[in-house]
Design an enzyme around this catalytic site. Sequence first.
Site, PDB file in Angstrom:
ATOM      1  N   TYR A 100      -3.464  -2.841 -10.507  1.00 30.84           N
ATOM      2  CA  TYR A 100      -3.383  -2.618  -9.058  1.00 30.84           C
ATOM      3  C   TYR A 100      -2.470  -3.651  -8.394  1.00 30.84           C
ATOM      4  O   TYR A 100      -1.628  -3.316  -7.556  1.00 30.84           O
ATOM      5  CB  TYR A 100      -4.793  -2.659  -8.448  1.00 30.84           C
ATOM      6  CG  TYR A 100      -4.803  -2.602  -6.938  1.00 30.84           C
ATOM      7  CD1 TYR A 100      -4.579  -1.408  -6.266  1.00 30.84           C
ATOM      8  CD2 TYR A 100      -5.023  -3.755  -6.174  1.00 30.84           C
ATOM      9  CE1 TYR A 100      -4.568  -1.351  -4.884  1.00 30.84           C
ATOM     10  CE2 TYR A 100      -5.015  -3.709  -4.789  1.00 30.84           C
ATOM     11  CZ  TYR A 100      -4.791  -2.509  -4.150  1.00 30.84           C
ATOM     12  OH  TYR A 100      -4.767  -2.454  -2.779  1.00 30.84           O
ATOM     13  N   SER A 119       0.794  -1.237   0.000  1.00 28.94           N
ATOM     14  CA  SER A 119       0.000   0.000   0.000  1.00 28.94           C
ATOM     15  C   SER A 119       0.821   1.279   0.000  1.00 28.94           C
ATOM     16  O   SER A 119       0.242   2.361  -0.149  1.00 28.94           O
ATOM     17  CB  SER A 119      -0.948   0.015   1.193  1.00 28.94           C
ATOM     18  OG  SER A 119      -2.029  -0.838   0.949  1.00 28.94           O
ATOM     19  N   VAL A 135       1.245  -3.877   3.740  1.00 27.96           N
ATOM     20  CA  VAL A 135       1.280  -5.200   4.381  1.00 27.96           C
ATOM     21  C   VAL A 135       2.561  -5.991   4.069  1.00 27.96           C
ATOM     22  O   VAL A 135       2.772  -7.066   4.611  1.00 27.96           O
ATOM     23  CB  VAL A 135       0.042  -6.074   4.051  1.00 27.96           C
ATOM     24  CG1 VAL A 135      -1.206  -5.540   4.720  1.00 27.96           C
ATOM     25  CG2 VAL A 135      -0.154  -6.228   2.549  1.00 27.96           C
TER      26      VAL A 135
HETATM   27  N1  GLN Z   1      -2.010  -5.336  -2.058  1.00 30.22           N
HETATM   28  C1  GLN Z   1      -2.612  -5.253  -0.763  1.00 30.22           C
HETATM   29  C2  GLN Z   1      -4.091  -5.496  -0.858  1.00 30.22           C
HETATM   30  O1  GLN Z   1      -4.691  -4.994  -1.735  1.00 30.22           O
HETATM   31  C3  GLN Z   1      -2.344  -3.898  -0.182  1.00 30.22           C
HETATM   32  C4  GLN Z   1      -2.913  -3.754   1.197  1.00 30.22           C
HETATM   33  C5  GLN Z   1      -1.992  -3.117   2.182  1.00 30.22           C
HETATM   34  O2  GLN Z   1      -0.784  -3.012   1.970  1.00 30.22           O
HETATM   35  N2  GLN Z   1      -2.533  -2.730   3.296  1.00 30.22           N
HETATM   36  O3  GLN Z   1      -4.675  -6.163  -0.058  1.00 30.22           O
END
Ligand code: GLN
Length: 305
Positions: free
Chosen positions: A189, A61, A259
């Site tokens: 994405y 994210s 994450v």
């Molecule tokens: N790629 C992760 C998702 O879409 C990003 C979420 C995150 O880093 N909090 O779930």
Amino acid sequence: MEALLEELLEQCRPYARQGKVATYIPELAKANLDDLGIYVLRSDGQHFHAGDWNKPFAIQSVIKPILLLLALMDNGEEYVRSRVGVEATGKPFDAINVTDQTLLSDHLNPMVNMGAIAICGLIHGASYEEKFQRLLELTRKLAGNPDIQLDQDVYLSEKHTGYKNRALAFLLKTYGMLEDDVEEVLDFYFKACSISVTSQDLAVIGSVLSSHGTLPDSEERVFDREYGNYVNAILMTCGMYDGSGAFAVNVGVPAKSGVGGGIMAVVPTRMGIGIFSPGLDEKGNSLAGIQLLERLSNRLYLSIF
Ligand code: GLN
């Protein structure tokens, strides 16, 4: 400064093992809980680091502020704001923010998944391949690192398991908030989240945001000053999701977590900070990373409040 970073890192080491690696993206579950690194780039050009500052990890994210910047550069503030709002959601990063009962773009926020997927639909380019190249180029430019690449394994892992994000994207499509083909937007994405970076890269990107748009080594302006204000303000209110309030009180600077275990912190006019520690708290933020930032903020009086 380097001694201070070493000292704080050792204090925070026990917290690293208390966190949990993200398992809903299987490739991220392979991360090593003992990894802990920090990189600081000050506005006077001095830089400092400790621990695993050079280890690569998935940006996840932390790409969201860069996606937002590119959308602003492509479309201007007024249009972006009319499509994706700026109010904090106070909800987890994968929450459903618009429903039949709350059908307003004001309920979307670019720092959580649903809003970020809507932002993906605003990026310019003849194809999603070209859009991704433009995002990758901007990330490289902001980080001053032409070697930044996509982590193919993380990308495929997330593409195969991203059911919740698919649900969010199809809801956006249902509500007319996404014009393009849903799978193409999602593919973009997932790739965006799978770009591989280090703490150093995040610190340099953070320093560009801290100077509101100029590169640290050349003073070259990459984006308008007001876009820096826009992004930093949203980082402050929603960059740590439903942990943003506590983070504002305890650390007090704009920041974004992912994450993959990364945190990018922006100390306006003073420094950019990059942190990596893959053990997450229950909100999906790096547990030891937040501990480290709290201590650093206390010692260096970083809070903007
Ligand atoms: N790629 C992760 C998702 O879409 C990003 C979420 C995150 O880093 N909090 O779930």
